[in-house]
Write an enzyme that holds these catalytic residues in place. Structure first.
Site, PDB file in Angstrom:
ATOM      1  CD  GLU A 111      -2.769   1.318   2.415  1.00  0.00           C
ATOM      2  OE1 GLU A 111      -2.726   0.451   3.296  1.00  0.00           O
ATOM      3  OE2 GLU A 111      -3.537   2.292   2.457  1.00  0.00           O
ATOM      4  CG  ASP A 177      -6.839  -3.774   6.255  1.00  0.00           C
ATOM      5  OD1 ASP A 177      -7.143  -2.767   5.583  1.00  0.00           O
ATOM      6  OD2 ASP A 177      -7.602  -4.735   6.417  1.00  0.00           O
ATOM      7  CB  THR A 179      -5.153   3.701   8.852  1.00  0.00           C
ATOM      8  OG1 THR A 179      -4.666   2.914   7.771  1.00  0.00           O
ATOM      9  CG2 THR A 179      -4.080   4.630   9.333  1.00  0.00           C
ATOM     10  CG  HIS A 273     -14.035   2.662   5.177  1.00  0.00           C
ATOM     11  ND1 HIS A 273     -12.941   2.181   5.856  1.00  0.00           N
ATOM     12  CD2 HIS A 273     -13.735   3.944   4.854  1.00  0.00           C
ATOM     13  CE1 HIS A 273     -12.027   3.119   5.944  1.00  0.00           C
ATOM     14  NE2 HIS A 273     -12.479   4.204   5.347  1.00  0.00           N
ATOM     15  CB  SER A 297      -8.661  -4.010   9.587  1.00  0.00           C
ATOM     16  OG  SER A 297      -8.679  -4.928  10.667  1.00  0.00           O
ATOM     17  CE  LYS A 300     -14.818  -5.414   7.933  1.00  0.00           C
ATOM     18  NZ  LYS A 300     -13.981  -4.318   8.433  1.00  0.00           N
ATOM     19  NE  ARG A 314     -14.315  -3.386   1.757  1.00  0.00           N
ATOM     20  CZ  ARG A 314     -13.819  -2.592   2.696  1.00  0.00           C
ATOM     21  NH1 ARG A 314     -14.123  -2.785   3.953  1.00  0.00           N
ATOM     22  NH2 ARG A 314     -13.013  -1.605   2.361  1.00  0.00           N
TER      23      ARG A 314
HETATM   24  N1  LIG Z   1     -14.094   5.268   0.991  1.00  0.00           N
HETATM   25  C1  LIG Z   1     -13.749   4.018   1.254  1.00  0.00           C
HETATM   26  N2  LIG Z   1     -14.604   3.025   0.985  1.00  0.00           N
HETATM   27  C2  LIG Z   1     -14.291   1.762   1.246  1.00  0.00           C
HETATM   28  N3  LIG Z   1     -13.107   1.381   1.781  1.00  0.00           N
HETATM   29  C3  LIG Z   1     -12.229   2.336   2.054  1.00  0.00           C
HETATM   30  C4  LIG Z   1     -12.489   3.685   1.811  1.00  0.00           C
HETATM   31  N4  LIG Z   1     -11.434   4.414   2.196  1.00  0.00           N
HETATM   32  C5  LIG Z   1     -10.536   3.530   2.634  1.00  0.00           C
HETATM   33  N5  LIG Z   1     -11.008   2.278   2.547  1.00  0.00           N
HETATM   34  C6  LIG Z   1     -10.333   1.039   2.854  1.00  0.00           C
HETATM   35  O1  LIG Z   1     -10.879   0.378   3.983  1.00  0.00           O
HETATM   36  C7  LIG Z   1      -9.799  -0.214   4.679  1.00  0.00           C
HETATM   37  C8  LIG Z   1     -10.178  -0.444   6.097  1.00  0.00           C
HETATM   38  O2  LIG Z   1     -10.983  -1.580   6.150  1.00  0.00           O
HETATM   39  P1  LIG Z   1     -12.506  -1.550   6.573  1.00  0.00           P
HETATM   40  O3  LIG Z   1     -13.226  -0.575   5.746  1.00  0.00           O
HETATM   41  O4  LIG Z   1     -12.964  -2.955   6.497  1.00  0.00           O
HETATM   42  O5  LIG Z   1     -12.471  -1.193   8.077  1.00  0.00           O
HETATM   43  S1  LIG Z   1     -12.956   0.103   8.788  1.00  0.00           S
HETATM   44  O6  LIG Z   1     -13.570   0.994   7.860  1.00  0.00           O
HETATM   45  O7  LIG Z   1     -11.740   0.683   9.349  1.00  0.00           O
HETATM   46  O8  LIG Z   1     -13.893  -0.309   9.794  1.00  0.00           O
HETATM   47  C9  LIG Z   1      -8.714   0.782   4.514  1.00  0.00           C
HETATM   48  O9  LIG Z   1      -7.475   0.160   4.607  1.00  0.00           O
HETATM   49  P2  LIG Z   1      -6.227   0.965   5.229  1.00  0.00           P
HETATM   50  O10 LIG Z   1      -6.011   2.205   4.405  1.00  0.00           O
HETATM   51  O11 LIG Z   1      -5.146  -0.038   5.035  1.00  0.00           O
HETATM   52  O12 LIG Z   1      -6.580   1.233   6.639  1.00  0.00           O
HETATM   53  C10 LIG Z   1      -8.899   1.323   3.130  1.00  0.00           C
HETATM   54  O13 LIG Z   1      -8.153   0.661   2.168  1.00  0.00           O
HETATM   55 MG   LIG Z   2      -6.232  -1.606   4.078  1.00  0.00          MG
HETATM   56 MG   LIG Z   3      -3.132   0.127   5.213  1.00  0.00          MG
HETATM   57 MG   LIG Z   4      -4.342   3.343   4.096  1.00  0.00          MG
END
Ligand SMILES: Nc1ncnc2c1ncn2[C@@H]1O[C@H](COP(=O)(O)OS(=O)(=O)O)[C@@H](OP(=O)(O)O)[C@H]1O
Ligand SMILES: [Mg+2]
Ligand SMILES: [Mg+2]
Ligand SMILES: [Mg+2]
Length: 389
Positions: A111, A177, A179, A273, A297, A300, A314
């Protein structure tokens, strides 16, 4: 029936598809996909390296999260410690893979990249990352008294620049994952998977804040609230979980429940998300009684693989493109535990197209028994959303 025996040798020479088909009806019946034991064994070194890399990276993340929660940084909205942990974790995983697998050609799709760290004014942050990486390696002790320079750390981070694809071997890494969960002091994962010819062949999920004991009675007596789980899965070999800093792996399985009314479901913690209203309408159709369990993340996927919940829904908002590092490790962890991961049309996720997953609308995960009812409920809810009464 006129049955011919045909051996198809795929581009990956070790994998043999043995297929019997009736020429009269031109109907191909694939009887078995025989992964020769040499294929499984050829992933053993990578599997061990991945477990080691994710566990060491988790130690760095735990240290940073602890410091973050003890400081007032969170209330000042200074996100740099998160960046420090993301970068540090990525550098450590790249370093460990390179050291453990010197003779195996591979690339890494990860990433993060070092662009921001090379800018003027980022020297202090880079030095902090480098110190964290070196401290973590020194505490681990496996690599003697090695000390990485700031340039080594930048290079290690940039080893993750591959685009992936359908040929060769690519590691797929999300160094942190979830953040947002990490900053909140909640759940996050270090997610590492291996693609071989576009297929996920192994995956490791380090989940430093996930309780070991949530439903596994085997661990109940070991420690009351012990946290830190390592999930790992290899193609054809099942999914296992062990304490992040321990051994004694346990084989895990998704839940066997068949009645959707008894199911509980996971979704993103962040409503930005995933569309919580859509999940709620699907759950209602299925008669699910339990409230949604919102976790950050790929934790789940890990929790689902050991039966903590039955369904993961999702549905990102319009325009969002899913990245492979957000699902590769989680996907094999669930499928090897007997679950099914698909898009809303029932297609399996295709990790062979580069950094992005091209999929229809969203991702749904459950066991094989519940999947038909879930697909139906998802279809109906999407239709109602598209044309409300
Ligand atoms: N707008 C949007 N829509 C959907 N998903 C997004 C979005 N923005 C970010 N991300 C991605 O979601 C990753 C985090 O996983 P989750 O969405 O399952 O978890 S949570 O939102 O933190 O509850 C997160 O991973 P990390 O960036 O590694 O934390 C993102 O890749
Ligand atoms: Mg991620
Ligand atoms: Mg990440
Ligand atoms: Mg990220």
């Amino acid at each position: 029936m006129n049955i011919n025996c045909l051996r198809i040798v795929t581009p990956q020479p070790q994998v043999k598809l043995i297929s019997l088909f009736s020429t009269r009806k031109s109907r191909t019946l694939i009887l078995s996909l025989k992964l020769s034991s040499s294929v499984l064994m050829s992933y053993d070194k990578g599997f061990a390296a991945a477990k080691k890399a994710a566990s060491i990276a988790a130690r760095l993340c735990q240290k940073v999260q602890k410091a973050l929660l003890q400081s007032d940084v969170q209330s000042k909205l200074d996100r740099s410690p998160v960046t420090v942990a993301d970068y540090g974790s990525q550098a450590l995983v790249s370093f460990v893979l390179e050291r453990e697998l010197p003779s195996e050609p591979f690339s890494i799709v990860a990433e993060e990249d070092s662009k921001d760290l090379r800018k003027d004014g980022a020297q202090d942050t880079l030095q902090r990352i480098t110190d964290l990486v070196n401290d973590t390696l020194s505490i681990d002790g496996s690599y003697g008294s090695i000390t990485l320079s700031t340039e080594d750390v930048l290079k290690a981070i940039d080893s993750g620049k591959s685009e992936g694809g359908s040929h060769g071997r690519h590691w797929v890494l999300d160094p942190i994952d979830g953040t947002k969960g990490f900053v909140r002091g909640d759940q996050y994962a270090i997610a590492l998977a291996l693609l071989d010819e576009g297929k996920v062949v192994l995956g490791v999920l380090a989940c430093p804040n996930l309780p070991l004991a949530s439903i596994r009675s085997d661990y109940q007596h070991s420690a009351d609230k012990e946290v830190g789980c390592l999930f790992f899965a290899k193609i054809g070999a099942g999914t296992y979980m062990q304490p992040l800093n321990g051994s004694s792996p346990l084989k895990v399985q998704v839940t066997a429940i068949e009645n959707s009314e008894e199911a509980s479901f996971f979704e993103s913690y962040e409503k930005a998300h995933s569309m919580h209203d859509l999940s709620s309408s699907i759950a209602k159709k299925l008669g699910v009684k339990a409230p949604p369990v919102r976790i950050d993340s790929q934790v789940k996927y890990g929790a689902l693989s050991r039966g903590d919940g039955a369904i993961y829904l999702r549905f990102p908002h319009k325009g969002y493109r899913e990245k492979i590092w957000d699902h590769a490790a989680g996907c094999i962890v669930v499928t090897e535990a007997g679950g099914v991961v698909s898009d809303v049309s029932g297609n399996p996720l295709d990790f062979s197209k580069g950094k992005y997953l091209d999929l229809d609308t969203g991702i749904i995960v459950t066991n094989q028994k519940l999947m038909p009812a879930l697909l139906k409920a998802v279809k109906e809810s999407l239709e109602e959303k598209a044309s409300p009464l």
